[in-house]
Motif scaffolding. Structure first.
Motif, PDB file in Angstrom:
ATOM      1  N   PRO A 273     -23.058 -21.561   1.963  1.00 15.07           N
ATOM      2  CA  PRO A 273     -23.752 -21.444   0.670  1.00 15.07           C
ATOM      3  C   PRO A 273     -24.032 -19.983   0.329  1.00 15.07           C
ATOM      4  N   MET A 274     -23.811 -19.625  -0.905  1.00 15.96           N
ATOM      5  CA  MET A 274     -23.977 -18.231  -1.318  1.00 15.96           C
ATOM      6  C   MET A 274     -25.404 -17.757  -1.099  1.00 15.96           C
ATOM      7  N   ASN A 275     -26.370 -18.648  -1.324  1.00 15.38           N
ATOM      8  CA  ASN A 275     -27.766 -18.225  -1.202  1.00 15.38           C
ATOM      9  C   ASN A 275     -28.229 -18.068   0.242  1.00 15.38           C
ATOM     10  N   SER A 276     -27.334 -18.357   1.211  1.00 19.16           N
ATOM     11  CA  SER A 276     -27.691 -18.176   2.615  1.00 19.16           C
ATOM     12  C   SER A 276     -27.238 -16.817   3.153  1.00 19.16           C
ATOM     13  N   ILE A 277     -26.545 -16.039   2.323  1.00 15.47           N
ATOM     14  CA  ILE A 277     -26.007 -14.741   2.738  1.00 15.47           C
ATOM     15  C   ILE A 277     -26.923 -13.624   2.244  1.00 15.47           C
ATOM     16  N   SER A 278     -27.244 -12.695   3.138  1.00 17.48           N
ATOM     17  CA  SER A 278     -28.062 -11.533   2.751  1.00 17.48           C
ATOM     18  C   SER A 278     -27.194 -10.561   1.960  1.00 17.48           C
ATOM     19  N   THR A 279     -27.563 -10.341   0.712  1.00 13.43           N
ATOM     20  CA  THR A 279     -26.717  -9.532  -0.181  1.00 13.43           C
ATOM     21  C   THR A 279     -27.499  -8.412  -0.861  1.00 13.43           C
ATOM     22  N   GLU A 280     -28.626  -8.033  -0.290  1.00 12.78           N
ATOM     23  CA  GLU A 280     -29.442  -7.002  -0.929  1.00 12.78           C
ATOM     24  C   GLU A 280     -28.755  -5.646  -0.933  1.00 12.78           C
ATOM     25  N   THR A 281     -28.013  -5.348   0.133  1.00 15.38           N
ATOM     26  CA  THR A 281     -27.335  -4.048   0.220  1.00 15.38           C
ATOM     27  C   THR A 281     -25.867  -4.243   0.590  1.00 15.38           C
ATOM     28  N   ASN A 282     -25.053  -3.247   0.291  1.00 13.16           N
ATOM     29  CA  ASN A 282     -23.637  -3.295   0.666  1.00 13.16           C
ATOM     30  C   ASN A 282     -23.468  -3.362   2.171  1.00 13.16           C
ATOM     31  N   GLU A 283     -24.358  -2.697   2.895  1.00 12.07           N
ATOM     32  CA  GLU A 283     -24.278  -2.704   4.360  1.00 12.07           C
ATOM     33  C   GLU A 283     -24.494  -4.108   4.911  1.00 12.07           C
ATOM     34  N   GLN A 284     -25.404  -4.844   4.323  1.00 12.23           N
ATOM     35  CA  GLN A 284     -25.629  -6.220   4.762  1.00 12.23           C
ATOM     36  C   GLN A 284     -24.385  -7.074   4.536  1.00 12.23           C
ATOM     37  N   ILE A 285     -23.743  -6.900   3.392  1.00 11.76           N
ATOM     38  CA  ILE A 285     -22.529  -7.665   3.103  1.00 11.76           C
ATOM     39  C   ILE A 285     -21.422  -7.283   4.079  1.00 11.76           C
ATOM     40  N   SER A 286     -21.267  -5.986   4.338  1.00 10.92           N
ATOM     41  CA  SER A 286     -20.245  -5.514   5.286  1.00 10.92           C
ATOM     42  C   SER A 286     -20.476  -6.100   6.674  1.00 10.92           C
ATOM     43  N   ASN A 287     -21.721  -6.052   7.135  1.00 11.60           N
ATOM     44  CA  ASN A 287     -22.026  -6.596   8.460  1.00 11.60           C
ATOM     45  C   ASN A 287     -21.763  -8.088   8.522  1.00 11.60           C
ATOM     46  N   TRP A 288     -22.112  -8.787   7.433  1.00 12.17           N
ATOM     47  CA  TRP A 288     -21.871 -10.237   7.400  1.00 12.17           C
ATOM     48  C   TRP A 288     -20.373 -10.541   7.478  1.00 12.17           C
ATOM     49  N   LEU A 289     -19.564  -9.800   6.713  1.00 18.51           N
ATOM     50  CA  LEU A 289     -18.121 -10.042   6.712  1.00 18.51           C
ATOM     51  C   LEU A 289     -17.524  -9.756   8.090  1.00 18.51           C
ATOM     52  N   TYR A 290     -17.970  -8.681   8.722  1.00 15.04           N
ATOM     53  CA  TYR A 290     -17.461  -8.365  10.066  1.00 15.04           C
ATOM     54  C   TYR A 290     -17.831  -9.476  11.046  1.00 15.04           C
TER      55      TYR A 290
END
Length: 377
Positions: A273-290
């Motif tokens: 679910p999109m709302n379960s992903i931390s998306t406040e910063t680009n770094e958070q998105i990068s870490n999540w994708l990795y």
């Protein structure tokens, strides 16, 4: 005699799909042009988009006819397949990339959700020169990017803004690796990927390339309020492992797939679910994708383990073999085959078909060269 007959059958098995798919390309282009002309003169852009999605869905069902029903590949779904087929939603589709068939896999999933026409791809720019298709993909709202080009992020953001402004449902398909993982042909790319991971101080991936973050970050930042979920897809082709040398092999190309070199195709689906992903910063998105790619790497490691006893991934169940989608693909296949045939058997039809080939191609190439993407879509 028997050998000759088998040779003819095997030749037709690959020649017929290739000839008919490419042969139907001018037909599809002509249908799209008529749709675009009529809607441009008489209707709003939203009406055009809806019918363009329908036409795209119709043609991609024709493509799926060959890659599912015609081919004899055994296809298996694993993971959250039951959950996604009960829904119809806006999706960010992220997948590992091994073969040109990976594009078709997105179709396999979308058609079972009734979302096939909503697919938009982030594509490498080389593909825009494929006759007819390259031009159409740009008009359909796909986004072309250049590898290692500093302007890519700007192109992606503009393309995504266009998708957002359309207001229609969307499956945005991204392959974060940026190129295919092929140990036989891209060993230097794989080594550079490992070195890049080490330079960043993270664990290198053994079965994947280190993901490029830009497109995924741009998509989530722009469309996180529109996306319902991320579909994290891991594709696995068999046979792609040499048990004697204990090395991974490259996956089949589209032609090799239709020829029968792939015996099994396994598709692992994780719905997030999109709302379960931390998306406040680009770094958070990068870490999540990795972190997602670390999980993919473990799935692929299990798949290629010569000593594995089953194909249980994150659950204690085997995958399910996919039922044929013939009921969804046969009529579109008949439609495009019959329409192309009717064009070619009459003098007027042949003349129109040839004019589309002779003038449609250079005009479409000129249009892409002169006008920036997304300006007229």
């Amino acid at each position: 005699m028997r050998t000759y007959v088998l040779f003819v059958i095997n030749t037709l098995r690959i020649a017929f799909p290739v000839l008919t798919l490419f042969g139907a390309a001018p037909t599809f282009f002509l249908l799209w042009f008529l749709l675009r002309l009529i809607t441009l003169l008489c209707f709003s852009p939203q009406i055009y988009r809806r019918y363009d999605d329908y036409l795209y869905s119709l043609y991609q069902r024709f493509v799926l006819f060959y890659f599912e029903s015609w081919s004899q590949v055994k296809i298996y779904f694993h993971g959250d397949y039951e959950e996604i087929f009960k829904r119809k939603e806006n999706v960010l589709y992220l997948s590992n990339h091994q073969s040109s068939v990976d594009w078709i896999i997105a179709n396999m999933l979308a058609v079972r959700q009734g979302s096939l026409g909503h697919i938009r791809y982030v594509l490498k720019s080389d593909l825009k020169w494929i006759p007819f298709y390259g031009f159409y993909f740009e008009q359909h709202g796909c986004i072309y990017v250049h590898r290692n080009d500093k302007k890519d992020l700007d192109r992606i953001e503009k393309g995504i803004c266009q998708i957002k402004s359309n207001g229609l449902p969307v499956w945005l398909v991204i392959f974060p690796e940026g190129t295919r993982y092929n140990p036989e042909k891209n060993s230097d790319v794989i080594e550079r990927s490992r070195q890049f991971a080490e330079k960043k101080g993270v664990v290198p991936l053994d079965n994947l390339l280190y993901p490029r973050m830009g497109a995924t970050i741009a998509a989530i930042n722009a469309l996180k309020d529109k996306f319902d979920a991320v579909y994290d897809i891991t594709t696995m082709y068999s046979p792609t492992y040499d048990n004697n040398r204990h090395v991974r092999l490259g996956a089949s190309s589209m032609i090799e797939y239709l020829r029968g070199q792939t015996k099994e195709l396994h598709i692992y689906i994780k719905r997030i679910p999109m709302n379960s992903i931390s998306t406040e910063t680009n770094e958070q998105i990068s870490n999540w994708l990795y972190q997602r790619f670390l999980i993919k790497d473990k799935l692929l490691k299990h798949f290629y383990d010569p000593n594995r006893k089953n194909l249980h991934f994150e659950s204690n169940r085997e995958g399910v073999r996919v039922q044929s989608s013939l009921n969804l693909t046969l009529l579109p296949a008949i439609f495009f085959l019959l329409t192309t045939f009717l064009l070619l058997i009459t003098p007027q039809g042949r003349s129109l078909y040839l004019k589309v080939c002779l003038f449609g191609l250079p005009i479409s190439y000129l249009w892409m060269h002169l006008f920036p993407p997304n300006k007229f879509i």
